[in-house]
Design a protein around this motif. Structure first.
Motif, mmCIF file in Angstrom:
data_model
loop_
_atom_site.group_PDB
_atom_site.id
_atom_site.type_symbol
_atom_site.label_atom_id
_atom_site.label_comp_id
_atom_site.label_asym_id
_atom_site.label_seq_id
_atom_site.Cartn_x
_atom_site.Cartn_y
_atom_site.Cartn_z
ATOM 1 N N ALA A 250 7.942 12.897 -4.267
ATOM 2 C CA ALA A 250 7.537 14.224 -3.823
ATOM 3 C C ALA A 250 6.126 14.564 -4.302
ATOM 4 O O ALA A 250 5.311 15.116 -3.551
ATOM 5 N N ARG A 251 5.830 14.218 -5.554
ATOM 6 C CA ARG A 251 4.538 14.602 -6.136
ATOM 7 C C ARG A 251 3.389 13.746 -5.616
ATOM 8 O O ARG A 251 2.324 14.258 -5.251
ATOM 9 N N GLN A 252 3.615 12.422 -5.556
ATOM 10 C CA GLN A 252 2.522 11.523 -5.172
ATOM 11 C C GLN A 252 2.236 11.578 -3.678
ATOM 12 O O GLN A 252 1.118 11.271 -3.243
ATOM 13 N N GLY A 253 3.212 11.985 -2.893
ATOM 14 C CA GLY A 253 3.033 12.004 -1.446
ATOM 15 C C GLY A 253 1.844 12.826 -0.983
ATOM 16 O O GLY A 253 1.231 12.516 0.044
ATOM 17 N N GLY A 254 1.490 13.839 -1.726
ATOM 18 C CA GLY A 254 0.366 14.680 -1.329
ATOM 19 C C GLY A 254 -0.949 14.293 -1.974
ATOM 20 O O GLY A 254 -1.949 15.003 -1.814
ATOM 21 N N HIS A 255 -0.971 13.165 -2.695
ATOM 22 C CA HIS A 255 -2.183 12.758 -3.418
ATOM 23 C C HIS A 255 -2.655 11.354 -3.038
ATOM 24 O O HIS A 255 -3.477 10.774 -3.743
ATOM 25 N N GLY A 256 -2.149 10.838 -1.943
ATOM 26 C CA GLY A 256 -2.551 9.501 -1.513
ATOM 27 C C GLY A 256 -1.621 8.442 -2.055
ATOM 28 O O GLY A 256 -1.149 8.534 -3.187
ATOM 29 N N LEU A 257 -1.360 7.436 -1.239
ATOM 30 C CA LEU A 257 -0.384 6.411 -1.604
ATOM 31 C C LEU A 257 -1.018 5.102 -2.050
ATOM 32 O O LEU A 257 -0.433 4.370 -2.846
ATOM 33 N N HIS B 144 -12.396 -16.356 -2.660
ATOM 34 C CA HIS B 144 -11.043 -15.792 -2.646
ATOM 35 C C HIS B 144 -10.113 -16.668 -3.477
ATOM 36 O O HIS B 144 -9.997 -17.868 -3.243
ATOM 37 N N SER B 145 -9.426 -16.075 -4.437
ATOM 38 C CA SER B 145 -8.536 -16.827 -5.330
ATOM 39 C C SER B 145 -7.244 -17.264 -4.659
ATOM 40 O O SER B 145 -6.537 -18.143 -5.163
ATOM 41 N N GLY B 146 -6.907 -16.648 -3.514
ATOM 42 C CA GLY B 146 -5.622 -16.942 -2.884
ATOM 43 C C GLY B 146 -4.491 -16.128 -3.476
ATOM 44 O O GLY B 146 -3.323 -16.368 -3.168
ATOM 45 N N MET B 147 -4.832 -15.151 -4.322
ATOM 46 C CA MET B 147 -3.809 -14.331 -4.979
ATOM 47 C C MET B 147 -4.123 -12.857 -4.792
ATOM 48 O O MET B 147 -5.289 -12.464 -4.760
ATOM 49 N N GLY B 148 -3.085 -12.053 -4.675
ATOM 50 C CA GLY B 148 -3.243 -10.620 -4.508
ATOM 51 C C GLY B 148 -3.038 -10.195 -3.060
ATOM 52 O O GLY B 148 -3.263 -10.963 -2.128
ATOM 53 N N THR B 149 -2.566 -8.971 -2.878
ATOM 54 C CA THR B 149 -2.437 -8.358 -1.555
ATOM 55 C C THR B 149 -2.940 -6.930 -1.639
ATOM 56 O O THR B 149 -2.949 -6.327 -2.719
ATOM 57 N N THR B 150 -3.365 -6.366 -0.537
ATOM 58 C CA THR B 150 -4.005 -5.052 -0.537
ATOM 59 C C THR B 150 -3.103 -3.965 -1.110
ATOM 60 O O THR B 150 -3.567 -3.054 -1.797
ATOM 61 N N LEU B 151 -1.810 -4.043 -0.841
ATOM 62 C CA LEU B 151 -0.896 -3.007 -1.305
ATOM 63 C C LEU B 151 -0.365 -3.259 -2.714
ATOM 64 O O LEU B 151 0.404 -2.443 -3.236
ATOM 65 N N SER B 152 -0.748 -4.367 -3.344
ATOM 66 C CA SER B 152 -0.325 -4.615 -4.724
ATOM 67 C C SER B 152 -0.869 -3.523 -5.636
ATOM 68 O O SER B 152 -2.033 -3.128 -5.524
ATOM 69 N N ALA B 153 -0.021 -3.026 -6.541
ATOM 70 C CA ALA B 153 -0.425 -2.020 -7.522
ATOM 71 C C ALA B 153 -0.965 -0.751 -6.856
ATOM 72 O O ALA B 153 -1.883 -0.117 -7.364
ATOM 73 N N ASN B 154 -0.389 -0.386 -5.716
ATOM 74 C CA ASN B 154 -0.810 0.859 -5.085
ATOM 75 C C ASN B 154 -0.387 2.062 -5.933
ATOM 76 O O ASN B 154 0.456 1.950 -6.824
ATOM 77 N N ALA B 155 -0.982 3.195 -5.668
ATOM 78 C CA ALA B 155 -0.790 4.372 -6.513
ATOM 79 C C ALA B 155 0.669 4.807 -6.580
ATOM 80 O O ALA B 155 1.170 5.197 -7.649
ATOM 81 N N ALA C 202 3.402 2.910 -6.123
ATOM 82 C CA ALA C 202 4.169 1.931 -6.895
ATOM 83 C C ALA C 202 3.909 2.085 -8.384
ATOM 84 O O ALA C 202 4.836 2.001 -9.209
ATOM 85 N N LEU C 203 2.656 2.306 -8.758
ATOM 86 C CA LEU C 203 2.326 2.465 -10.174
ATOM 87 C C LEU C 203 3.009 3.692 -10.768
ATOM 88 O O LEU C 203 3.565 3.637 -11.873
ATOM 89 N N ARG C 204 2.975 4.795 -10.050
ATOM 90 C CA ARG C 204 3.598 6.017 -10.557
ATOM 91 C C ARG C 204 5.115 5.837 -10.691
ATOM 92 O O ARG C 204 5.730 6.264 -11.684
ATOM 93 N N ALA C 205 5.734 5.173 -9.703
ATOM 94 C CA ALA C 205 7.179 4.924 -9.769
ATOM 95 C C ALA C 205 7.507 3.935 -10.884
ATOM 96 O O ALA C 205 8.520 4.085 -11.587
ATOM 97 N N LEU C 206 6.675 2.932 -11.049
ATOM 98 C CA LEU C 206 6.878 1.953 -12.122
ATOM 99 C C LEU C 206 6.864 2.648 -13.481
ATOM 100 O O LEU C 206 7.743 2.410 -14.333
ATOM 101 N N ARG C 207 5.883 3.488 -13.694
ATOM 102 C CA ARG C 207 5.810 4.201 -14.981
ATOM 103 C C ARG C 207 7.040 5.076 -15.201
ATOM 104 O O ARG C 207 7.642 5.069 -16.286
ATOM 105 N N ALA C 208 7.421 5.830 -14.184
ATOM 106 C CA ALA C 208 8.581 6.715 -14.320
ATOM 107 C C ALA C 208 9.848 5.923 -14.600
ATOM 108 O O ALA C 208 10.690 6.339 -15.416
ATOM 109 N N ASN C 209 9.992 4.791 -13.935
ATOM 110 C CA ASN C 209 11.191 3.981 -14.138
ATOM 111 C C ASN C 209 11.251 3.442 -15.555
ATOM 112 O O ASN C 209 12.308 3.448 -16.204
#
Length: 456
Positions: free
Chosen positions: A102-109, A318-329, A331-338
């Motif tokens: 609810a909180r992060q939805g209005g601040h960019g994902l 390019h290292s061949g590692m990582g994706t654009t949505l990795s560590a998105n805002a 996911a990070l906020r949910a990870l911390r809360a969890n």
């Protein structure tokens, strides 16, 4: 030819499967209709083909889920012991995760930039799991894939080692098996161009001499393993086996990756922390952010130093590692809360107590019906296996799988309001699971056994 399977007459299995299939069709008309409509644009009527692996005549469509309860589109309610096959291991929509959404939805994902949560998350992960350095990925498959790339880059060695019957998401190199002592592609693998058998050694779990012999060849960059195999049935390690794997890796300069995507059910720090392991890499996904797609992978300071050297040698590109949505805002906020509010010691104490109660109840049902079955458990994860002896490796575990019998049991439970993991007889308990939920499932399993044994 035997007329029974795992103590149950084949005729009874067939009769039960037929009756439960008809019952499922009768009680789920809306799911059936949605499945037919979805076939116009989705093969088999599902957006991801694993959703057809439940053994049902058509997919079960879900309306909502909270805590340990799930409701389908026909209004049927379920006590959920599958929990999204671990993705919702801490329950559906925990309150702290709902607040994040609810909180992060209005601040960019997603920004492809870090947030103020990052230093806090790093500290929480290091304190919980014991490794000092971390990266965030979208899935455990990605995390495993990236870690294996780094292992090869750091060591200069070309191969990995996996155990027969392993599961590490859809990492290409791990889709190999043993057959008559020979490494083969995993049966059912589609579209594979390169020969995966040239890039991996495969040995049986709990066979330390075989592992040591493979590592002695000096071409293995990394051993990747779960502390207990969990996707070919449950295969627990012999006492001292994982510690022996770790020691063999140290002696041979091989890196060790512990994948705890499933065995995070063991406790707040996973099997690794509980048993004092010290891997070079550590991976956990699925449930780590409360159901929001996310995975983390940790590593030692020595690995971090090796990464820097490998990067300098490779040069820019390019290292061949990582994706654009990795560590998105989000996911990070949910990870911390969890990590801070959901994956608590108190939550695990409850989950483990409920799983112990469930395992004990199912063992009593097995004994009371004189069935040649057993129960294995890893923390909040328990499984009843239609075989008399706990398997020690993937080959033995495969023999204990009986498709029609398991399908009949799963349908029986589903038709009476219980979900367990679709792939085998595995259960999970979450912080919202109650003793009454557990006792009701045990009673339903007892009734299923009674029906399957009727007339025996």
């Amino acid at each position: 030819m035997s007329s029974s399977i795992a103590g149950i007459e084949k005729a009874r299995i067939e009769a039960c499967l037929k009756a439960e299939t008809a019952r499922f069709i009768d009680r789920n008309p809306r799911s059936r209709q949605l499945g037919q409509e979805a076939k116009a644009h989705f093969p088999d009527g599902v957006p991801m083909h694993w959703m057809t692996d439940w053994g049902t005549p058509f997919p079960l469509f879900v309306a909502e889920a909270t805590g340990a309860r799930l409701t389908d589109v026909d209004g049927n309610a379920y006590r959920d012991f599958c929990l999204g096959d671990t993705g919702s291991m801490f329950g559906h929509s925990p309150a702290p995760i709902m607040e994040v959404l609810a909180r992060q939805g209005g601040h960019g994902l997603t920004y492809m930039l870090p947030t103020e949560d990052v230093p806090v998350i790093g500290r929480l992960l290091a304190e919980r799991f014991g490794l000092p350095q971390w990266q965030v990925a979208a899935t455990a498959t990605d995390a495993n894939r990236f870690a294996l790339r780094w292992a090869r880059a750091i060591t200069g060695r070309p191969k990995i080692l996996v155990f027969n019957g392993c599961y590490h998401g859809t990492v290409d190199e791990t889709f190999v098996r043993l057959r008559d002592g020979r490494v083969i592609h995993r049966p059912g693998l589609l579209g594979q161009v390169t020969d995966l058998t040239t890039g991996a050694h495969v040995v049986e779990f709990n066979d330390l001499p075989a592992l040591e012999a493979a590592l002695a060849e000096g071409d293995v960059a990394c051993v990747i393993t779960e502390p207990a195999l969990t996707n070919i049935g449950m295969v627990l390690p012999d006492e001292g086996f994982i510690e022996g794997v770790q020691a063999a890796c140290r002696r041979t300069g091989t890196l060790l990756l512990i994948d705890e995507t499933h065995t995070i059910s063991t406790g707040p720090g996973g099997w690794t922390r509980k048993h004092g392991l010290s891997p070079d890499f550590f991976v956990v996904g699925k449930a780590i952010a409360g159901g929001v797609p996310c995975a983390v992978w940790g590593f030692t300071d020595a690995i971090a130093a090796g990464m820097k050297i490998a990067r300098e040698k490779a040069g820019p590109g390019h290292s061949g590692m990582g994706t654009t949505l990795s560590a998105n805002a989000l996911a990070l906020r949910a990870l911390r809360a969890n990590l801070e509010q959901v994956m608590t010691d108190a939550a695990y104490d409850h989950m483990l107590a409920m799983s112990d109660r469930l395992a004990a109840g199912i063992r009593a049902v097995i004994a009371g019906n004189s069935l040649p079955w057993h129960v294995s458990a890893v923390g909040a994860r328990a499984e009843f296996v239609c075989g008399p002896v706990p398997p020690r490796n993937g080959a033995e575990a495969a023999v204990s799988m009986h498709g029609d019998l398991e399908a009949a049991i799963h349908l029986y439970l589903m038709n009476r309001g219980f979900l367990i993991a679709p792939f085998h007889n595995m259960t999970l308990t979450c912080p919202a699971t109650t003793a009454e939920d557990v006792d009701a499932l045990v009673a339903c399993i007892a009734a299923a056994c009674g029906d399957l044994l009727a007339g025996a």
